[in-house]
Design a protein around this motif. Structure first.
Motif, short mmCIF file in Angstrom:
data_model
loop_
_atom_site.label_atom_id
_atom_site.label_comp_id
_atom_site.label_asym_id
_atom_site.label_seq_id
_atom_site.Cartn_x
_atom_site.Cartn_y
_atom_site.Cartn_z
N GLY A 112 -3.26 119.30 62.09
CA GLY A 112 -3.14 120.51 62.91
C GLY A 112 -4.24 121.54 62.64
N PRO A 113 -4.46 121.88 61.36
CA PRO A 113 -5.52 122.86 61.08
C PRO A 113 -6.91 122.43 61.56
CG PRO A 113 -4.07 122.62 59.20
CD PRO A 113 -3.67 121.56 60.18
N GLN A 114 -7.19 121.13 61.50
CA GLN A 114 -8.50 120.66 61.99
C GLN A 114 -8.64 120.92 63.49
OE1 GLN A 114 -11.00 119.65 60.25
NE2 GLN A 114 -10.24 118.84 58.31
N LEU A 115 -7.55 120.70 64.20
CA LEU A 115 -7.56 120.93 65.65
C LEU A 115 -7.86 122.41 65.93
CD1 LEU A 115 -7.04 120.14 68.59
CD2 LEU A 115 -4.59 120.19 68.13
N ARG A 116 -7.17 123.28 65.22
CA ARG A 116 -7.37 124.72 65.43
C ARG A 116 -8.79 125.13 65.04
NH1 ARG A 116 -4.45 129.87 64.73
NH2 ARG A 116 -5.40 131.08 66.40
N ARG A 117 -9.27 124.58 63.93
CA ARG A 117 -10.61 124.95 63.47
C ARG A 117 -11.70 124.40 64.38
NH1 ARG A 117 -9.12 123.58 57.30
NH2 ARG A 117 -8.23 125.59 56.73
N ALA A 118 -11.36 123.38 65.16
CA ALA A 118 -12.33 122.87 66.14
C ALA A 118 -12.40 123.81 67.35
CB ALA A 118 -11.93 121.47 66.57
N GLY A 119 -11.51 124.79 67.36
CA GLY A 119 -11.56 125.78 68.43
C GLY A 119 -10.55 125.57 69.53
N PHE A 120 -9.64 124.61 69.31
CA PHE A 120 -8.69 124.29 70.38
C PHE A 120 -7.25 124.59 69.96
CE2 PHE A 120 -12.22 121.21 70.85
CZ PHE A 120 -12.75 121.73 72.03
N THR A 121 -6.47 125.01 70.95
CA THR A 121 -5.03 125.14 70.72
C THR A 121 -4.32 123.86 71.15
OG1 THR A 121 -5.16 127.52 70.96
CG2 THR A 121 -3.00 126.56 71.27
N ALA A 122 -4.96 123.10 72.02
CA ALA A 122 -4.34 121.84 72.43
C ALA A 122 -5.38 120.85 72.91
CB ALA A 122 -3.32 122.08 73.55
N VAL A 123 -5.05 119.59 72.76
CA VAL A 123 -5.80 118.51 73.41
C VAL A 123 -4.83 117.84 74.37
CG1 VAL A 123 -7.05 116.34 73.13
CG2 VAL A 123 -7.22 118.13 71.38
N VAL A 124 -5.17 117.86 75.64
CA VAL A 124 -4.30 117.24 76.65
C VAL A 124 -4.96 115.95 77.10
CG1 VAL A 124 -3.23 117.51 78.92
CG2 VAL A 124 -3.46 119.49 77.40
N ILE A 125 -4.21 114.88 77.03
CA ILE A 125 -4.79 113.57 77.36
C ILE A 125 -4.10 113.00 78.59
CG2 ILE A 125 -5.08 111.20 76.52
CD1 ILE A 125 -5.20 112.66 73.67
N GLU A 126 -4.89 112.70 79.58
CA GLU A 126 -4.35 112.11 80.81
C GLU A 126 -5.05 110.78 81.09
OE1 GLU A 126 -5.26 114.93 83.96
OE2 GLU A 126 -7.25 114.04 84.25
N GLY A 127 -4.43 109.99 81.96
CA GLY A 127 -5.04 108.74 82.38
C GLY A 127 -4.87 107.62 81.37
N ARG A 128 -5.69 106.61 81.53
CA ARG A 128 -5.64 105.44 80.63
C ARG A 128 -7.04 104.86 80.49
NH1 ARG A 128 -1.92 101.08 82.89
NH2 ARG A 128 -0.26 101.94 81.58
N ALA A 129 -7.42 104.55 79.29
CA ALA A 129 -8.72 103.91 79.07
C ALA A 129 -8.64 102.44 79.47
CB ALA A 129 -9.13 104.05 77.62
N THR A 130 -9.74 101.90 79.91
CA THR A 130 -9.72 100.49 80.32
C THR A 130 -9.69 99.55 79.12
OG1 THR A 130 -12.12 100.64 80.48
CG2 THR A 130 -10.88 100.87 82.53
N SER A 131 -10.16 100.03 78.00
CA SER A 131 -10.08 99.25 76.76
C SER A 131 -9.80 100.22 75.61
CB SER A 131 -11.40 98.51 76.52
OG SER A 131 -12.44 99.45 76.40
N PRO A 132 -9.35 99.70 74.48
CA PRO A 132 -8.95 100.60 73.39
C PRO A 132 -10.08 101.53 72.96
CG PRO A 132 -8.15 98.40 72.95
CD PRO A 132 -9.05 98.29 74.15
N VAL A 133 -9.74 102.80 72.87
CA VAL A 133 -10.71 103.80 72.42
C VAL A 133 -10.07 104.71 71.38
CG1 VAL A 133 -11.96 103.89 74.61
CG2 VAL A 133 -10.03 105.45 74.22
N TYR A 134 -10.92 105.44 70.70
CA TYR A 134 -10.41 106.59 69.97
C TYR A 134 -11.27 107.79 70.30
CZ TYR A 134 -13.97 106.26 66.17
OH TYR A 134 -15.13 106.24 65.42
N LEU A 135 -10.69 108.95 70.13
CA LEU A 135 -11.36 110.19 70.48
C LEU A 135 -11.86 110.84 69.21
CD1 LEU A 135 -11.71 111.90 73.10
CD2 LEU A 135 -9.56 113.06 72.48
N TRP A 136 -13.15 111.14 69.18
CA TRP A 136 -13.75 111.79 68.00
C TRP A 136 -14.15 113.20 68.40
CZ3 TRP A 136 -14.51 113.55 63.55
CH2 TRP A 136 -15.73 113.83 62.96
N ILE A 137 -13.43 114.17 67.86
CA ILE A 137 -13.69 115.58 68.17
C ILE A 137 -14.30 116.21 66.93
CG2 ILE A 137 -12.64 117.78 68.82
CD1 ILE A 137 -10.28 116.12 69.99
N ASN A 138 -15.57 116.53 67.02
CA ASN A 138 -16.28 117.15 65.91
C ASN A 138 -16.68 118.54 66.36
OD1 ASN A 138 -17.67 117.69 63.61
ND2 ASN A 138 -19.26 116.15 63.91
#
Lengths: 588, 273
Positions: free
Chosen positions: A97-123
């Motif tokens: 949670g703290p990493q998300l806030r420190r990245a400047g976001f209050t939320a990450v909203v994810i919609e849709g579907r990836a065509t193949s397995p992915v991961y999200l890298w938020i730096n």
């Protein structure tokens, strides 16, 4: 208040953009659960398949996250649950949670579907969609280690295990390897989106509205945590497992799928025994002075937990009295990404189905042989495991005994038999996410005496207390703080914290109204999905008295409390919020 | 809410009497008493000067226990102890009555024992601890009457180290016996605001507790629901439920349990409520 920043991610388009959560909404719903509920209600069409790309998966933190406020490290996962079909928020500790806030976001909203397995890298503000093929199929620890190697060792990972990949409805989202957004099958939603993990590193400074004022309030509430015997003694010394002996003494420890309320071998799986036999060290979530988490060693391997609920679900619920086995099974669930409460409860349900002759399987209460293999099969959706992975409601219905599923709205009930605690019974029946003890923790006043002991058998006044705790919990889940702070803080303390951290000046009653608004919007979501007053119920078993123990001869008196509950909520007798109530809460 | 949060705080003797108490805890106790504006800090004699210095110039009194916790020491020792603690800064003394003499009906001795302390305390408030858990009702009444005759300012239920804490029943009995001119202090086992309010409603004008902060902070919850103060099962607050053969003289224990036989609430005394 300023607008909150949301990172809106489309997996289908592999794109991400920043959108504001407007200040007006932030003031009305705070962050976390409230933010997620507002977005889900506004943006998700009725009756969508929770496992379709149309569902949203929302990771959210709140205005107190990553500040100096004790326990302000949690995050909420909000989505439409594949297990219950209701709106759902699942709450998780650790350090994500703290990493998300420190990245400047209050939320990450994810919609849709990836065509193949992915991961999200938020730096911070750099967003990358990376292939998760190398970790697809891997368990939680391996996945976490691998992704930290690929990104940054200081980042934090929230990921699914094989259970989530296989869209098992008991799948959780795991963080810091053993902390879980456990309930409601939120991991299945992530798996259905082909999203293996979200990895975040945030380096920005989190600012508050009035640092000096916040320091003063924080200093006060820290002192309160030190003064309270539960937060300063019981939880730090024994962890949540301190409840095993106490709840058993009250005859509330569900045993053999809630057929009894007393487990003869409770002492052997108690917090005291855990400390003597398998304890390695304490675990503190971010900013937490309590440290209720345990690191334990079972069969030579260290792991996080087991918590009270897990000990119950894999122990007394299934008739198991082997603490070391419970810890090992808990580790297995963590690695596979499974909700231990729903899993243990569903296995217990299956055991009773066998006991009653409805199901033919090698399962019996107290017998651990083959159970680890069954847990693996649940995660892999294979054989009997595939049937159990649908949850107890579907399983028991499939075998013509729906009454043997100990669930509300499809979510398995936690480790307190409602027959001996009337307020808890009402809170469970009316919970917006189904069978849950945390939407309004009435065990606090009815058993633990926090803030004061109220008569657990009494029905008068319980509707009011359930309202109070449900509203407060909704607000707390939106700040976000740990539920255990309620043992030491009062409503005004939470209001003071929000006031100091934001420029939203609220008193206790106004804070409760925020919680009430969230609660009502969740209710509207569920009504839109076809739920109604008839779903505010408990399994028929709880109309039959417990045979022995500290809660013997007791039944639930839900029918006497529910009308008062609806009245106090400003709802019709059919459970619909009145126009006047919605207007009062400023819900359009 | 029957009284305000601030009013409740002003009734509390913020107490720490455990033998293992370190100086840091006394300092913490005094700081909390100043923060919450409690009536006093209630401490053992050894800490009196330290507490008096910390609380100097404040509205918080220094209350010191005398002949504690047994009350079975010599009258001269109690008087000397009272004189010394007052000289060193105590403004209130809580003395333990000679329980054995009271049970022997040696009322002159008991009266003299208290009077000597009152005299030695030189104007400081004197509270007489009856240790109600060791007494039957008639002995409690006698203890109250004698305390009043001897010039004490308060009668107090318990030490917190005896067989039983304060109960609303005993507080009410003591209030009815002493009338409105003497104070009644409820002490022992008062841990929540509900306990505290029960005592106040029964007639207590002072509350001795080591849970003062929790009580005051917890009482803020009362502003959000009336349900907290809904009546409980009668047995919960009845001294007969608390009676213990291991801790009480046999005759006293049986006296308490005999009351259960004729109690109109007997059917409500169910297993593990």
């Amino acid at each position: 208040m300023k607008d909150a920043q949301i990172l809106w991610v489309s997996l289908s388009k592999q794109s991400a953009k920043e959108v504001p959560f407007l200040a007006d909404n932030y003031a009305k719903f705070l962050g976390g659960r409230g933010l997620g509920v507002k977005l889900l209600y506004d943006r998700v069409n009725p009756e969508i398949d929770p496992l379709s790309p149309d569902n949203l998966l929302i990771f959210a933190v709140g205005p107190l996250t990553a500040t100096s406020v004790p326990t302000a490290g949690r995050f909420a996962v909000v989505t439409k649950s594949p297990l219950t079909g209701t709106i759902f928020d699942s709450n998780c500790g650790g350090y994500f949670g703290p990493q998300l806030r420190r990245a400047g976001f209050t939320a990450v909203v994810i919609e849709g579907r990836a065509t193949s397995p992915v991961y999200l890298w938020i730096n911070d503000n750099e967003i990358e969609f990376r292939s998760a093929e190398p970790v697809w199929g891997k368990e939680v620890s391996n996945t976490t280690d691998h992704l930290l190697d690929e990104t940054d060792s200081k980042a934090q990972v929230a990921c699914i295990g094989p259970a989530g990949e296989n869209q098992v409805k008991l799948a959780s989202i795991m963080s810091d390897k053993h902390r879980a957004a456990g309930r409601g099958g939120v991991g299945a939603v992530m798996g259905a989106k082909n999203l293996k993990a979200v990895v975040i590193q945030g380096t920005k400074k989190v600012t508050v509205s009035d640092e000096k004022q916040l320091d003063q309030v924080v200093s006060r509430v820290r002192r309160l945590l030190k003064k309270d015997s539960i937060t300063n003694k019981s939880l730090p010394v024994y962890g949540t497992a301190v409840l095993v002996n106490l709840i058993n003494e009250y005859g509330l420890l569900p045993t053999h799928n809630f057929q009894e309320g007393t487990f003869n071998d409770a002492e052997g799986v108690s917090g005291e025994k855990l400390l003597e036999r398998i304890f390695v060290k304490k675990y503190h979530c971010f900013g937490c002075p309590i440290g209720c988490g345990r690191i334990t060693r079972a069969y030579g391997e260290e792991g996080g937990g087991p918590e009270y609920e897990t000990i119950w679900a894999l122990g007394p619920q299934c008739g198991v009295n082997d603490l070391e086995w419970i810890a090992a099974a808990n580790n297995r669930c963590n690695e596979l990404g499974l909700d231990t409460i729903s899993l243990g409860s569903t296995i217990g349900c299956a055991m009773e189905l066998v006991q009653k002759g409805n199901l033919d399987a090698q399962l019996s209460f107290g017998d651990t042989e083959g159970l680890i293999k069954l847990i693996d099969e649940i995660a892999l959706a294979k054989g009997l495991g595939a049937e159990l992975g649908e949850g107890s409601k579907t399983l028991a219905t499939q075998y013509n005994a729906p009454e043997l599923a100990m669930q509300v709205k499809g979510l398995e009930l936690p480790a307190y038999d409602p027959r001996g605690v009337q307020g808890h019974a009402l809170a469970s029946a009316t919970s917006n996410r189904g069978g849950c003890h945390l939407r309004g923790y009435m065990i606090g006043p009815e058993i633990l005496g926090s803030p004061v002991l109220v008569d657990r058998d009494r029905i008068e006044g319980k509707a009011g207390l359930v309202n109070l705790f449900q509203n407060l919990s909704a607000a707390m889940d939106s700040m976000i703080l740990c539920r255990f702070t309620t043992f030491a803080f009062s409503v005004q303390d939470y209001a003071d914290l929000v006031t100091a951290a934001t420029n939203l000046s609220v008193n206790g009653k106004e804070l409760l109204q925020i919680g009430e608004r969230i609660w009502n919007l969740e209710r509207l979501f569920n009504l839109r999905e076809g739920f109604s007053a008839k779903d505010d119920c408990l399994p028929p078993r709880f109309s039959t008295p417990l045979p022995e123990g500290g809660s013997r001869n007791r039944i639930v008196h839900l029918e006497k409390m529910l009308p008062e509950y609806y009245r106090l909520r400003g709802w019709s007798s059919k459970g619909y919020p009145s126009e006047a109530k919605l207007k009062q809460l400023n819900i359009q | 809410m029957p009284i305000t949060v601030d009013e409740l705080a002003k009734l509390i003797d913020h107490t720490r009497l455990k033998p293992e108490t370190k100086r840091t805890k006394i300092q913490e106790l005094c700081e909390e008493a100043l923060t919450y504006e409690f009536a006093s800090v209630c401490i053992n004699p050894v800490h009196v000067e330290f507490a008096a210095e910390l609380l100097s110039g404040s509205s918080v009194d220094v209350c010191v226990v005398i002949g504690f916790p047994l009350g079975a020491t010599l009258t001269e020792v109690k008087a000397f102890e009272a004189q010394e603690v007052v000289r060193k800064g105590a403004t209130e003394v809580d003395m333990v009555i000679n329980v054995g003499a009271l049970r022997d009906k040696n009322y002159d001795f008991v009266r003299s024992d208290i009077r000597e302390v009152v005299n030695a305390a030189e104007g400081a408030i004197v509270k007489v601890i009856l240790e109600t858990g060791l007494l039957i009702d008639e002995e409690k009444r006698q203890g109250c009457i004698i305390s009043k005759e001897a010039g004490a300012h308060f009668v107090k239920t318990s030490t917190g180290f005896g067989p039983m804490g304060a109960t609303p029943y005993d507080v009410q009995l003591m209030r009815e016996t002493v009338g409105n001119k003497l104070g009644v202090k409820a002490a022992g086992g008062i841990r929540t605001f509900k306990d505290a309010i029960r005592m106040v409603n029964a007639g207590a004008t002072r509350l001795g507790t080591s849970s003062g902060v929790s009580i005051v902070e917890g009482y803020r919850w009362a502003g959000y629901s009336d349900a907290w103060l809904e009546p409980d099962k009668p047995c919960w607050t009845c001294p007969s439920r608390q009676a213990s053969l291991a801790k009480q003289p046999k005759d006293v224990y049986l006296w308490y349990k005999e009351r259960c036989v004729t109690c109109p609430h007997r059917d409500e005394n169910i297993f593990n409520d």
